[in-house]
Scaffold this motif. Structure first.
Motif, PDB file in Angstrom:
ATOM      1  N   UNK A  58       0.322 -14.342  13.688  1.00  0.00           N
ATOM      2  CA  UNK A  58       1.077 -13.624  12.651  1.00  0.00           C
ATOM      3  C   UNK A  58       0.661 -12.155  12.624  1.00  0.00           C
ATOM      4  N   UNK A  59      -0.653 -11.933  12.671  1.00  0.00           N
ATOM      5  CA  UNK A  59      -1.148 -10.559  12.722  1.00  0.00           C
ATOM      6  C   UNK A  59      -0.753  -9.880  14.031  1.00  0.00           C
ATOM      7  N   UNK A  60      -0.822 -10.645  15.137  1.00  0.00           N
ATOM      8  CA  UNK A  60      -0.479 -10.070  16.443  1.00  0.00           C
ATOM      9  C   UNK A  60       0.969  -9.595  16.468  1.00  0.00           C
ATOM     10  N   UNK A  61       1.865 -10.365  15.855  1.00  0.00           N
ATOM     11  CA  UNK A  61       3.270  -9.952  15.786  1.00  0.00           C
ATOM     12  C   UNK A  61       3.420  -8.644  15.015  1.00  0.00           C
ATOM     13  N   UNK A  62       2.774  -8.579  13.853  1.00  0.00           N
ATOM     14  CA  UNK A  62       2.879  -7.371  13.034  1.00  0.00           C
ATOM     15  C   UNK A  62       2.319  -6.161  13.771  1.00  0.00           C
ATOM     16  N   UNK A  63       1.168  -6.329  14.416  1.00  0.00           N
ATOM     17  CA  UNK A  63       0.548  -5.216  15.140  1.00  0.00           C
ATOM     18  C   UNK A  63       1.417  -4.753  16.303  1.00  0.00           C
ATOM     19  N   UNK A  64       2.088  -5.698  16.969  1.00  0.00           N
ATOM     20  CA  UNK A  64       2.996  -5.314  18.055  1.00  0.00           C
ATOM     21  C   UNK A  64       4.163  -4.497  17.525  1.00  0.00           C
ATOM     22  N   UNK A 101      -3.173  -5.352   6.370  1.00  0.00           N
ATOM     23  CA  UNK A 101      -2.549  -4.294   7.167  1.00  0.00           C
ATOM     24  C   UNK A 101      -2.172  -3.086   6.313  1.00  0.00           C
ATOM     25  N   UNK A 102      -2.937  -2.885   5.241  1.00  0.00           N
ATOM     26  CA  UNK A 102      -2.609  -1.828   4.280  1.00  0.00           C
ATOM     27  C   UNK A 102      -2.623  -0.429   4.848  1.00  0.00           C
ATOM     28  N   UNK A 151       0.833  -1.205   0.000  1.00  0.00           N
ATOM     29  CA  UNK A 151       0.000   0.000   0.000  1.00  0.00           C
ATOM     30  C   UNK A 151       0.870   1.259   0.000  1.00  0.00           C
ATOM     31  N   UNK A 152       0.209   2.387  -0.163  1.00  0.00           N
ATOM     32  CA  UNK A 152       0.922   3.670  -0.106  1.00  0.00           C
ATOM     33  C   UNK A 152       1.622   3.830   1.237  1.00  0.00           C
ATOM     34  N   UNK A 153       0.932   3.473   2.319  1.00  0.00           N
ATOM     35  CA  UNK A 153       1.529   3.597   3.656  1.00  0.00           C
ATOM     36  C   UNK A 153       2.742   2.688   3.802  1.00  0.00           C
ATOM     37  N   UNK A 154       2.674   1.505   3.235  1.00  0.00           N
ATOM     38  CA  UNK A 154       3.793   0.554   3.341  1.00  0.00           C
ATOM     39  C   UNK A 154       4.988   1.016   2.498  1.00  0.00           C
ATOM     40  N   UNK A 155       4.729   1.554   1.323  1.00  0.00           N
ATOM     41  CA  UNK A 155       5.829   2.084   0.508  1.00  0.00           C
ATOM     42  C   UNK A 155       6.442   3.333   1.144  1.00  0.00           C
ATOM     43  N   UNK A 156       5.605   4.131   1.784  1.00  0.00           N
ATOM     44  CA  UNK A 156       6.126   5.303   2.476  1.00  0.00           C
ATOM     45  C   UNK A 156       7.034   4.883   3.637  1.00  0.00           C
ATOM     46  N   UNK A 157       6.656   3.803   4.327  1.00  0.00           N
ATOM     47  CA  UNK A 157       7.489   3.300   5.424  1.00  0.00           C
ATOM     48  C   UNK A 157       8.839   2.829   4.899  1.00  0.00           C
ATOM     49  N   UNK A 158       8.840   2.189   3.723  1.00  0.00           N
ATOM     50  CA  UNK A 158      10.107   1.742   3.136  1.00  0.00           C
ATOM     51  C   UNK A 158      11.008   2.939   2.831  1.00  0.00           C
ATOM     52  N   UNK A 212       5.040 -15.708  -1.143  1.00  0.00           N
ATOM     53  CA  UNK A 212       4.614 -14.481  -1.820  1.00  0.00           C
ATOM     54  C   UNK A 212       3.125 -14.246  -1.619  1.00  0.00           C
ATOM     55  N   UNK A 213       2.341 -15.317  -1.679  1.00  0.00           N
ATOM     56  CA  UNK A 213       0.899 -15.210  -1.443  1.00  0.00           C
ATOM     57  C   UNK A 213       0.636 -14.710  -0.016  1.00  0.00           C
ATOM     58  N   UNK A 214       1.375 -15.260   0.935  1.00  0.00           N
ATOM     59  CA  UNK A 214       1.289 -14.818   2.331  1.00  0.00           C
ATOM     60  C   UNK A 214       1.577 -13.319   2.434  1.00  0.00           C
ATOM     61  N   UNK A 215       2.637 -12.872   1.781  1.00  0.00           N
ATOM     62  CA  UNK A 215       3.022 -11.459   1.863  1.00  0.00           C
ATOM     63  C   UNK A 215       1.925 -10.565   1.305  1.00  0.00           C
ATOM     64  N   UNK A 216       1.310 -10.977   0.191  1.00  0.00           N
ATOM     65  CA  UNK A 216       0.237 -10.173  -0.399  1.00  0.00           C
ATOM     66  C   UNK A 216      -0.962 -10.064   0.540  1.00  0.00           C
ATOM     67  N   UNK A 217      -1.302 -11.179   1.186  1.00  0.00           N
ATOM     68  CA  UNK A 217      -2.435 -11.161   2.110  1.00  0.00           C
ATOM     69  C   UNK A 217      -2.147 -10.273   3.320  1.00  0.00           C
ATOM     70  N   UNK A 218      -0.955 -10.394   3.885  1.00  0.00           N
ATOM     71  CA  UNK A 218      -0.589  -9.559   5.031  1.00  0.00           C
ATOM     72  C   UNK A 218      -0.587  -8.081   4.629  1.00  0.00           C
ATOM     73  N   UNK A 219      -0.047  -7.792   3.453  1.00  0.00           N
ATOM     74  CA  UNK A 219      -0.011  -6.402   2.987  1.00  0.00           C
ATOM     75  C   UNK A 219      -1.423  -5.856   2.814  1.00  0.00           C
ATOM     76  N   UNK A 220      -2.338  -6.699   2.350  1.00  0.00           N
ATOM     77  CA  UNK A 220      -3.716  -6.260   2.146  1.00  0.00           C
ATOM     78  C   UNK A 220      -4.423  -6.017   3.479  1.00  0.00           C
TER      79      UNK A 220
END
Length: 545
Positions: free
Chosen positions: A106-112, A227-228, A73-80, A217-225
């Protein structure tokens, strides 16, 4: 959406000591006290003194096309792009690439990581970016090729990819087919109850897959979506450009095998002397490096004058393997104790967010860190999280239950439905059998006085009598259950949501049950725990209609 936060132990002795008695184990963690802001100030200074600008630029250049590939997402690219700033630091977490994002943790880790990065950015007054490390190099497909949901009957159901992964093959190197993806989506559609956002959720899962994608890669797309809305950077260690950045770590591990093993032996001893069982089984032959041959991982072990790929047989001297790595660094992979060192070298790691097992095995990885001339980063236990969707929230209210009553597994049916009849009838049967045994004892005593020995006959009579009464007891309870089957089904639904198979929800269920009720956008509103002062946080997230 209502969130209740409380502290609780994890059940892992070393992780709990790290949480609640750090003074006991500080030496196992290089004195990196995660509750003390001074720890992060010192760590930030040390990282920025050694992390080069050229490495930072190469890292961000490697991740830009990857972010494009996964639809960040835009927010994720901005973070990069924020990670490219010369004073930026990273709060890192990671997880294996499981089906449908794997278990909820998996989501709990990312949110932390997101929440902690925000807090530390504010308190350190410098950019701090959350980074999610996707463990795509793992080769145990049985750990990631399935997901669990609560089905329309209230039972825990396993959904599994039909794809057959070859032994030793890394997830990163194995493409899924459209038939694989359709098969698991068909299973999910059949298993899951009908809900407002079911069609949307299943379409989102299908839309996140592209021809040629691996599970990673499928996992990454789902997580990105999901937590967009959050500025989360995604990192895959198997990207060739990333492997090139990690090569110095592998080179050092190969050159210093004996020194690494000596340091590891010391770390294991220290953990045992502190009174804890090591979290990872000791393998004194393992170089901490895997050789990757045709996409398959083989332990690179000490053998003869050089190193041998265990289970494959390819052997060579240290210089042979080093020459191979200089030519193609994608031919190497890190084991569980070397991986944190790779992370520490490639990323400007301010802190790592892990689960209880990770908190417990880092003191072993400490030996590898020291052999590579590094110290452990501060470790933060990820938030533990339960998602209570509207359907279960309604049932909790209907049955006058609170989540405080349900922090541990409980048999609601036995305690609330069957107890109404089971306890009285069991008491009646017990009392009746006491009278029968007393009468039999009186008879036996009377006949014994007359010289007759009927003990065996009378004992069998007691057994027959008890079997008959216990059978009646079971019949009454079954009839009672049939009469109250709707209530029982509802209580089972609560149990399966919170403790599927007796395990905490986050460790078993994937997010699909919540997704089909809440929709994709709701995941962006999930809470991000963000207080280093409150370690061991557990979040009960209640979503109402």
């Amino acid at each position: 959406m209502k969130c209740t936060v409380y502290e609780a132990p994890t059940g892992n002795p070393l992780a709990d000591a790290h949480l609640f008695a750090f003074h006991r184990v500080h030496h196992l963690y290089d004195d990196q006290d995660p509750r003390d802001i001074a720890t992060y100030r010192a760590r930030a200074s040390a990282v920025l003194d050694t992390y080069s600008g050229s490495l930072r630029a190469a890292l961000v250049d490697a991740l830009r096309p990857y972010h494009a590939q996964i639809g960040a997402s835009t927010a994720q690219n901005r973070a990069l792009e924020r990670l490219a700033q010369p004073d930026a630091l990273a709060v890192v977490t990671g997880q294996q690439a499981g089906l449908f994002t794997g278990p909820i943790y998996s989501l709990a880790k990312a949110l932390t990581a997101i929440g902690v990065a925000r807090e530390l950015e504010r308190r350190l007054e410098r950019p701090v970016v959350p980074v999610f490390w996707i463990a795509s190099e793992d080769h145990d497909a049985d750990e990631v090729n399935h997901a669990y949901v609560v089905d329309r009957l209230g039972e825990v159901a396993r959904i599994q990819l039909p794809h057959r992964f070859e032994p030793h093959r890394m997830v990163y190197c194995e493409s899924l087919t459209a038939d694989d993806v359709r098969a698991v989506l068909s299973q999910a559609d059949a298993r899951l109850q009908e809900a407002e956002h079911k069609l949307e959720a299943l379409h989102a899962v299908w839309g996140a897959w592209r021809e040629g994608d691996s599970l990673a890669t499928w996992f990454a797309r789902l997580m990105a979506k999901l937590l967009g809305d959050h500025g989360l950077v995604f990192f895959d260690p198997c990207l060739p450009a990333i492997r090139r950045l990690a090569w110095p770590v592998f080179r050092n591990a190969i050159l210093r095998v004996d020194e690494v093993q000596e340091a590891l032996a010391g770390a294991y001893t220290e953990v045992e002397q502190a009174g804890f069982a090591p979290e990872v089984v000791r393998d004194p032959l393992h170089s901490t490096v895997f050789a990757v041959i045709d996409g398959k991982r083989f332990v690179l072990e000490r053998g003869g004058p050089g190193l041998v790929a265990r289970g494959h047989g390819e052997a060579g001297s240290q210089s042979d393997w080093l020459q191979r790595g200089e030519s193609d660094p994608t031919g190497f992979s890190a084991n569980v104790l070397l991986r944190p060192v790779v992370q520490d070298v490639v990323l400007p790691t301010l802190a790592y967010v892990g689960g209880p097992s990770e908190i417990a095995y880092y003191p072993l990885a400490r030996g590898v860190f020291h052999a590579h001339g590094r110290r452990l980063p501060p470790l933060i236990l990820r938030q533990r999280m339960r998602l209570i969707p509207p359907s279960v929230t309604r049932l909790l209210r209907k049955h006058d239950l609170t989540l405080e009553q349900l922090r541990e597994p409980i048999d609601l049916v036995a305690g609330r439905v069957v107890a109404d009849v089971a306890e009285p009838i069991r008491r009646e049967v017990d009392e009746w059998m006491e009278r029968v045994r007393a009468e039999i004892a009186r008879l036996q005593e009377g006949f014994s006085a007359s010289g007759l020995d009927l003990a065996g006959v009378l004992k069998r009579h007691v057994q027959v009598e008890e079997r008959a009464w216990r059978d009646l007891e079971r019949r009454v309870i079954r009839a009672w259950k049939r009469r109250r089957q709707d209530e029982i089904r509802q209580l089972y639904q609560i149990e399966r949501c919170l403790f599927p198979d007796g395990s905490p929800q986050e460790r078993r269920l994937c997010p699909l049950n919540a997704w089909i009720e809440l929709g994709t956008d709701a995941f962006g509103a999930l809470p991000t725990w963000s207080s280093i002062a409150q370690m061991g946080a557990v979040l009960d997230v209640v979503i109402d209609d």
